[in-house]
Design an enzyme around this catalytic site. Sequence first.
Site, PDB file in Angstrom:
ATOM      1  N   GLY A  10       0.812  -1.210   0.000  1.00  0.00           N
ATOM      2  CA  GLY A  10       0.000   0.000   0.000  1.00  0.00           C
ATOM      3  C   GLY A  10       0.845   1.260   0.000  1.00  0.00           C
ATOM      4  O   GLY A  10       2.039   1.248   0.336  1.00  0.00           O
ATOM      5  N   ASP A  35      -3.006 -12.108   6.897  1.00  0.00           N
ATOM      6  CA  ASP A  35      -4.011 -11.981   5.846  1.00  0.00           C
ATOM      7  C   ASP A  35      -5.282 -11.425   6.489  1.00  0.00           C
ATOM      8  O   ASP A  35      -5.916 -12.095   7.307  1.00  0.00           O
ATOM      9  CB  ASP A  35      -4.279 -13.348   5.211  1.00  0.00           C
ATOM     10  CG  ASP A  35      -5.229 -13.280   4.030  1.00  0.00           C
ATOM     11  OD1 ASP A  35      -5.911 -12.253   3.858  1.00  0.00           O
ATOM     12  OD2 ASP A  35      -5.308 -14.279   3.282  1.00  0.00           O
ATOM     13  N   LEU A  36      -5.643 -10.203   6.137  1.00  0.00           N
ATOM     14  CA  LEU A  36      -6.800  -9.566   6.756  1.00  0.00           C
ATOM     15  C   LEU A  36      -8.109 -10.261   6.413  1.00  0.00           C
ATOM     16  O   LEU A  36      -9.126 -10.020   7.070  1.00  0.00           O
ATOM     17  CB  LEU A  36      -6.874  -8.093   6.352  1.00  0.00           C
ATOM     18  CG  LEU A  36      -5.726  -7.200   6.845  1.00  0.00           C
ATOM     19  CD1 LEU A  36      -5.978  -5.746   6.459  1.00  0.00           C
ATOM     20  CD2 LEU A  36      -5.517  -7.323   8.347  1.00  0.00           C
ATOM     21  N   ASP A 101     -11.836  10.236   4.899  1.00  0.00           N
ATOM     22  CA  ASP A 101     -12.879  11.250   4.814  1.00  0.00           C
ATOM     23  C   ASP A 101     -14.217  10.665   4.387  1.00  0.00           C
ATOM     24  O   ASP A 101     -15.268  11.285   4.568  1.00  0.00           O
ATOM     25  CB  ASP A 101     -12.469  12.324   3.804  1.00  0.00           C
ATOM     26  CG  ASP A 101     -12.207  11.734   2.425  1.00  0.00           C
ATOM     27  OD1 ASP A 101     -11.255  10.944   2.293  1.00  0.00           O
ATOM     28  OD2 ASP A 101     -12.947  12.046   1.475  1.00  0.00           O
ATOM     29  N   TYR A 124     -17.684   1.513   0.776  1.00  0.00           N
ATOM     30  CA  TYR A 124     -16.333   1.708   1.295  1.00  0.00           C
ATOM     31  C   TYR A 124     -16.357   2.553   2.567  1.00  0.00           C
ATOM     32  O   TYR A 124     -15.738   2.198   3.578  1.00  0.00           O
ATOM     33  CB  TYR A 124     -15.457   2.371   0.233  1.00  0.00           C
ATOM     34  CG  TYR A 124     -14.113   2.832   0.748  1.00  0.00           C
ATOM     35  CD1 TYR A 124     -13.107   1.914   1.029  1.00  0.00           C
ATOM     36  CD2 TYR A 124     -13.860   4.186   0.965  1.00  0.00           C
ATOM     37  CE1 TYR A 124     -11.875   2.333   1.515  1.00  0.00           C
ATOM     38  CE2 TYR A 124     -12.635   4.610   1.438  1.00  0.00           C
ATOM     39  CZ  TYR A 124     -11.650   3.688   1.716  1.00  0.00           C
ATOM     40  OH  TYR A 124     -10.434   4.109   2.197  1.00  0.00           O
ATOM     41  N   TRP A 149      -7.817  11.748  -0.083  1.00  0.00           N
ATOM     42  CA  TRP A 149      -7.241  11.983  -1.415  1.00  0.00           C
ATOM     43  C   TRP A 149      -5.739  11.636  -1.432  1.00  0.00           C
ATOM     44  O   TRP A 149      -4.901  12.448  -1.810  1.00  0.00           O
ATOM     45  CB  TRP A 149      -7.465  13.431  -1.838  1.00  0.00           C
ATOM     46  CG  TRP A 149      -8.894  13.785  -2.099  1.00  0.00           C
ATOM     47  CD1 TRP A 149     -10.009  13.118  -1.679  1.00  0.00           C
ATOM     48  CD2 TRP A 149      -9.365  14.923  -2.833  1.00  0.00           C
ATOM     49  NE1 TRP A 149     -11.154  13.766  -2.114  1.00  0.00           N
ATOM     50  CE2 TRP A 149     -10.781  14.876  -2.823  1.00  0.00           C
ATOM     51  CE3 TRP A 149      -8.722  15.973  -3.487  1.00  0.00           C
ATOM     52  CZ2 TRP A 149     -11.567  15.843  -3.457  1.00  0.00           C
ATOM     53  CZ3 TRP A 149      -9.518  16.936  -4.102  1.00  0.00           C
ATOM     54  CH2 TRP A 149     -10.913  16.863  -4.099  1.00  0.00           C
TER      55      TRP A 149
END
Length: 297
Positions: A10, A35-36, A101, A124, A149
């Site tokens: 990520g 592993d999530l 956000d 999400y 962002w």
Amino acid sequence: MRITVTGHSGQVVLSMLERAPEGISVTALGRPELDLEQLGTIAPAIAASRPDVVVNAAAFTAVDLAESQEEAARLVNGAAAGTVAKAAATLGVPVIQISTDYVFDGSLDRPYREDDPVSPISAYGRSKLEGELAVAAATANHAILRTAWVYSPFGKNFVKTMLRLAETRDEVGVVADQAGSPTSALDIADAVFAVAGNLVTRPQDQSLRGVFNMGARGEAVWADVAEAIFAERVQLGVAPVRVKRIATSDYPTPARRPANSRLDSSRLAEIHRVRLPEWRDSLAGCVRRLLNSKQTG
């Protein structure tokens, strides 16, 4: 200080690995050891890394895909976040949760503060809010950092998309009715290190715990960001690209986006003494880095 961060690839994880200051070691845990989507792998992997702080940066980040795969998003962003926090609590160490956000609906006419009502308008956003609640329920020793962002030299993001489109177009249509705080993952990494240090060195200070907004200084609409990217290209001798300002309705997506993603990050500055740079400065550095790395192969 030893920091364990979830994920391997990520934007925030790679930024933390790159920016770790002297005296801080960063261990990135991802598949297969952590592993999530397999909750049983989380606690053993975190315990084996012997952290002083745990940072949950891994997430289901495909905003549009989450509309059709909400259960998967809820597992990774909700249940797994809570499991990470429980693992940290068992070890007696603080956890930092990276949030978004998108927990807000975007209807306010000012930047959002931490105590404003949450009301996500996408799958999400709902999954990330579940994660916040699960972390808070698992341990009081947490800092939830809401950002917005996110871009960086790594992975997929708006900056890299604009640079790619600019290679074959002389005009790009970009949404101009969504406002936010464009935030560099490299700046997020620096902020996480500072917050982690505060949590470790002041374990009894409850003011350092809780929810904090963490956006870059300044604000923009997406079209402003695109124009800044293309202006930086021109500074480096690349042909200009025009931005056509369009409405959100002109670019429909499966997931709704908040019209207002601006974040008031003054609480983070006041309590943690952390203030991110102005968005244009960090963006320029990212664009230059991407273009120069491409030019040098």
